[in-house]
Design a protein around this motif. Structure first.
Motif, PDB file in Angstrom:
ATOM      1  N   THR A 182      -6.681   7.479  -0.294  1.00  0.00           N
ATOM      2  CA  THR A 182      -5.941   6.259   0.056  1.00  0.00           C
ATOM      3  C   THR A 182      -6.458   5.652   1.349  1.00  0.00           C
ATOM      4  OG1 THR A 182      -3.959   7.030  -1.095  1.00  0.00           O
ATOM      5  CG2 THR A 182      -3.661   5.344   0.596  1.00  0.00           C
ATOM      6  N   PRO A 189       0.812  -1.218   0.000  1.00  0.00           N
ATOM      7  CA  PRO A 189       0.000   0.000   0.000  1.00  0.00           C
ATOM      8  C   PRO A 189       0.844   1.265   0.000  1.00  0.00           C
ATOM      9  CG  PRO A 189      -0.815  -1.594   1.618  1.00  0.00           C
ATOM     10  CD  PRO A 189       0.486  -2.112   1.116  1.00  0.00           C
ATOM     11  N   GLY A 235      -2.779  -3.732   5.273  1.00  0.00           N
ATOM     12  CA  GLY A 235      -3.200  -4.085   3.920  1.00  0.00           C
ATOM     13  C   GLY A 235      -2.449  -5.273   3.373  1.00  0.00           C
ATOM     14  N   ARG A 261      -9.879   3.974   0.738  1.00  0.00           N
ATOM     15  CA  ARG A 261      -9.762   2.725  -0.020  1.00  0.00           C
ATOM     16  C   ARG A 261      -9.214   1.602   0.856  1.00  0.00           C
ATOM     17  NH1 ARG A 261      -7.917   6.341  -4.504  1.00  0.00           N
ATOM     18  NH2 ARG A 261      -9.608   6.384  -6.036  1.00  0.00           N
ATOM     19  N   ARG A 262      -8.225   1.922   1.672  1.00  0.00           N
ATOM     20  CA  ARG A 262      -7.660   0.888   2.554  1.00  0.00           C
ATOM     21  C   ARG A 262      -8.695   0.398   3.552  1.00  0.00           C
ATOM     22  NH1 ARG A 262      -1.814   3.834   3.720  1.00  0.00           N
ATOM     23  NH2 ARG A 262      -0.814   3.224   1.758  1.00  0.00           N
ATOM     24  N   GLN A 263      -9.459   1.311   4.134  1.00  0.00           N
ATOM     25  CA  GLN A 263     -10.465   0.906   5.108  1.00  0.00           C
ATOM     26  C   GLN A 263     -11.550   0.058   4.454  1.00  0.00           C
ATOM     27  OE1 GLN A 263     -10.047   1.404   8.383  1.00  0.00           O
ATOM     28  NE2 GLN A 263      -8.112   2.347   7.795  1.00  0.00           N
ATOM     29  N   ARG A 295     -11.155  -1.858   1.833  1.00  0.00           N
ATOM     30  CA  ARG A 295     -10.599  -3.177   1.546  1.00  0.00           C
ATOM     31  C   ARG A 295     -10.635  -4.075   2.774  1.00  0.00           C
ATOM     32  NH1 ARG A 295      -6.671  -0.520  -1.747  1.00  0.00           N
ATOM     33  NH2 ARG A 295      -5.188  -0.498  -0.012  1.00  0.00           N
TER      34      ARG A 295
END
Length: 654
Positions: free
Chosen positions: A603, A213, A242, A606-608, A610
């Motif tokens: 960013t 990431p 991630g 999106r990470r959360q 995922r």
């Protein structure tokens, strides 16, 4: 939004913390786990009088002793209730499941997990709904793994800390552009986790690569800790939660043969001497410098050299996360080149500064600790005097122009109480209130901002509030429109803006506002930046109508033809609402510079998604099923454009 779409990971996890040799799960009455062994199928029953979660589900706990890297699969089936599994254990192991992801339509629960550390794992058999009772069957299978032996990697290509796998590079494998065969595995990592990754082979010269990431990247050819070794070793500190890709390849194209790849816990492991330095028989130039200091020196024959023949002097300085520094190297004798290496081993290189031959790197330091700076030349064998400095640096002009304080002008709308023919939602009104409270607490919310909930959220009320707030926001301010509630779709002619023939709407208490009307409202703004956040079904359809001019960014909880789920796990009306609030309060500030930028917010979200929303189901108006996916459209908003400037105490980057 439809609560019925909420799936496994959202139902109970909020009530439970990691168990085993750690604090007991919150709200769970422990009566000692019953032992279970791999290969066993046990019968049990949820009944009144069992231990109970805070939310009212009965639960039975089973105990399993594990070793690092071992992989297991546990299945829970019950004809009388909807089964739900929770697995908690050492090393932060925490897995939940409602419905078996491999058996769509089944109510049975299944979890496959790999133990990140040795100890006792607790397997909790419970139900999806409170108060459910009945007999169940629990099956535990050993899949493999373990630090004591090497296994052939499974078909999914996943790795775990403590696991060693065997493989081979061979004709037919994927290849890099330069011709090397490559095998790649996926590892789920945590921010700050330290890994010791080793690739060994007697058949070829191993080469390791790690990608992850935030454009994280680290490579290694030879293990610097072993003299004349061809084996490859990387010590890395992961920058974020991630998935990370660990690739085994070779130094030369078309090399093939067997290898072993190990991923070990790197906590406390000392980094070997950097491989790019070759001892020359005399002390290297350099030493310790402090930020604000300038020193003079020279590259000369007899200095340490890089593998490629350039002389190098090494300096060190101490820095704090979030500091913005400029690393400068100037010389009239050679083409200057600098390499800055972070405490965790990430490297930033620079050849040319503004004048073409001097080197200047402006960095926001990503972590606390000691940084190494290698001063060298662009070409091998260049020598001559230089001047080197590390100095505090100011923000880029676009960021420096963004003032702090109450510069966010916001209209925040949340509707939970709808007319009977629409149906109520949980927590969506609280989403708007909580966002306002967060921004106000951090000092960024302007007093002209408005919160409309439930009966206040009429079509006329939203139109009037939008106009009132927008009229007070100027060209140096940020405008935020936030909505959490029902989203709708209605037929419309097929156009470039509506290729599916459906217009999206915000459903209010007495009517709807269409995507086209919201676009017209945003066109009236005269602000530095405008942010639209819609946490509602079909919300992605607003992007084409609103994000159509510079300075507008849109964030939407789902694609334009799919529903969005209520986030019970976080006591929030929607996942996006919860994560936007966290991100704007500082958790999205990835580099710690007290600025949440458009790129950082995107960013972070999106990470959360995922991690937390990957398996949340969604559906279209005509019943087609899929999964909820985040939609972000930055339009003309640049990655480094500032969403909000934080007070010093708010910058967290958690």
């Amino acid at each position: 939004m439809f609560k019925s779409l909420l799936v496994a990971t959202t139902a109970l996890a909020v009530l439970v913390q990691p168990a085993a040799a750690f604090p007991s799960p919150v709200g769970l009455v422990q009566d000692g786990g019953q032992p279970i062994r791999p290969g066993q199928t046990v019968q049990g029953e949820l009944r009144r009088g069992d231990a109970m979660l805070d939310s009212g589900e009965f639960t039975d706990t089973w105990a399993l002793r594990v070793r690092t890297g071992e992989t297991y699969e546990v299945t829970l089936s019950a004809p009388a209730f909807d089964p739900y599994l929770m697995v908690r254990g050492p090393g932060g192991l925490s897995e939940d499941n409602d419905d078996d992801p491999a058996a769509r339509g089944s109510r049975d629960s299944r979890i496959r997990f790999t133990a990140p550390a040795a100890g006792e794992v607790e397997i909790d058999a419970t139900s999806y709904e409170p108060g459910e009772t009945g007999a169940y069957r629990l099956t535990l299978s050993a899949i493999g793994g373990g630090s004591a032996r090497a296994d052939v990697a499974d078909a999914s290509g996943t790795l775990a800390v403590g696991r060693t796998v065997g493989g081979s590079l061979a004709s037919g494998d994927e290849q890099l552009e330069t011709g090397e065969f490559i095998d790649t595995w996926t590892l789920r990592g945590r921010r700050g986790q330290q890994l010791d990754i080793r690739l060994t082979s007697t058949d070829f010269d191993p080469y390791l690569m790690v990608r992850g990431p935030g454009d994280f990247s680290s490579d290694n050819d030879d293990d610097a800790g072993v003299e004349d070794s061809r084996d490859s070793r990387l010590l890395v500190t992961l920058p974020a939660d991630g998935e990370y890709q660990i690739s085994a390849t070779s130094y030369e194209p078309k090399e093939s043969g067997a290898y072993r790849l190990a991923v070990l816990d790197g906590a406390g492991v000392s980094a070997p001497r950097p491989p790019s330095e070759a001892p020359s028989g005399r002390p290297a130039g350099g030493g310790d410098v402090v930020i604000g200091e300038a020193v003079s020196g020279a590259l000369a024959g007899g200095d340490d050299t890089l593998d490629t023949g350039e002389y190098v002097d090494n300096y060190r300085f101490s820095g704090r996360r979030g500091q913005r520094v400029a690393v400068n190297l100037t010389s009239s004798a050679f083409d200057a080149y600098t390499m800055v290496i972070t405490p965790s081993g990430e490297q930033f290189d620079n050849d040319d500064g503004d004048d073409g031959t001097d080197s200047r790197q402006v960095l926001v330091l990503p972590e606390d600790g000691t940084y190494q700076v290698r001063l060298t030349s662009y070409r091998p064998g260049e020598t001559g005097s230089y001047r080197f400095s590390v100095e505090s640096a100011g923000e880029p002009p676009r960021q420096a122009a963004v003032a702090g304080g109450a510069r966010v002008f916001a209209l925040m709308v949340g509707v939970s109480d709808y007319p009977e023919d629409v149906g109520d939602l949980e927590f969506t009104d609280e989403d708007a209130r909580k966002l306002a409270e967060t921004l106000q607490r951090d000092g960024s919310l302007n007093e002209a901002s408005v919160v409309l909930t439930n009966a206040e959220a009429t079509v006329a009320g939203v139109r009037a509030a939008f106009s009132r707030v927008a009229a007070q926001a100027g060209p140096d301010d940020m405008f935020l429109f936030f909505f959490s509630g029902h989203g709708g779709q209605e037929p419309t002619p097929v156009t470039g803006l509506e290729p599916d023939g459906k217009a999206e709407t915000l459903v209010l208490t007495d009517g709807e506002i269409s995507d086209a009307e919201l676009g017209r409202l945003f066109a009236s703004l005269d602000t530095r930046l405008a942010l639209l956040v819609v946490d509602a079904c079909f919300s992605g359809g607003f992007a084409r109508n609103v994000v159509d001019r510079p300075g507008v960014m849109g964030v939407f909880s789902s694609e334009e033809d799919l529903t969005s789920a209520v986030a019970d796990k976080f006591q929030a009306g929607g996942y996006l609402s919860h994560f936007v609030r966290a991100g704007m309060s500082g958790e999205a500030d990835g580099d710690g510079d007290r600025l949440v930028t458009a790129g950082e917010l995107a960013t972070f979200l999106r990470r959360q998604f995922r991690v937390e929303v990957e398996d949340v189901q969604a559906e279209t108006q005509d019943g087609q099923r899929n999964y909820q996916n985040l939609v972000i459209d930055r339009g003309g908003v640049q990655v480094d454009d500032v969403i909000v400037r934080l007070p010093a105490a708010a910058s967290g980057g958690q």
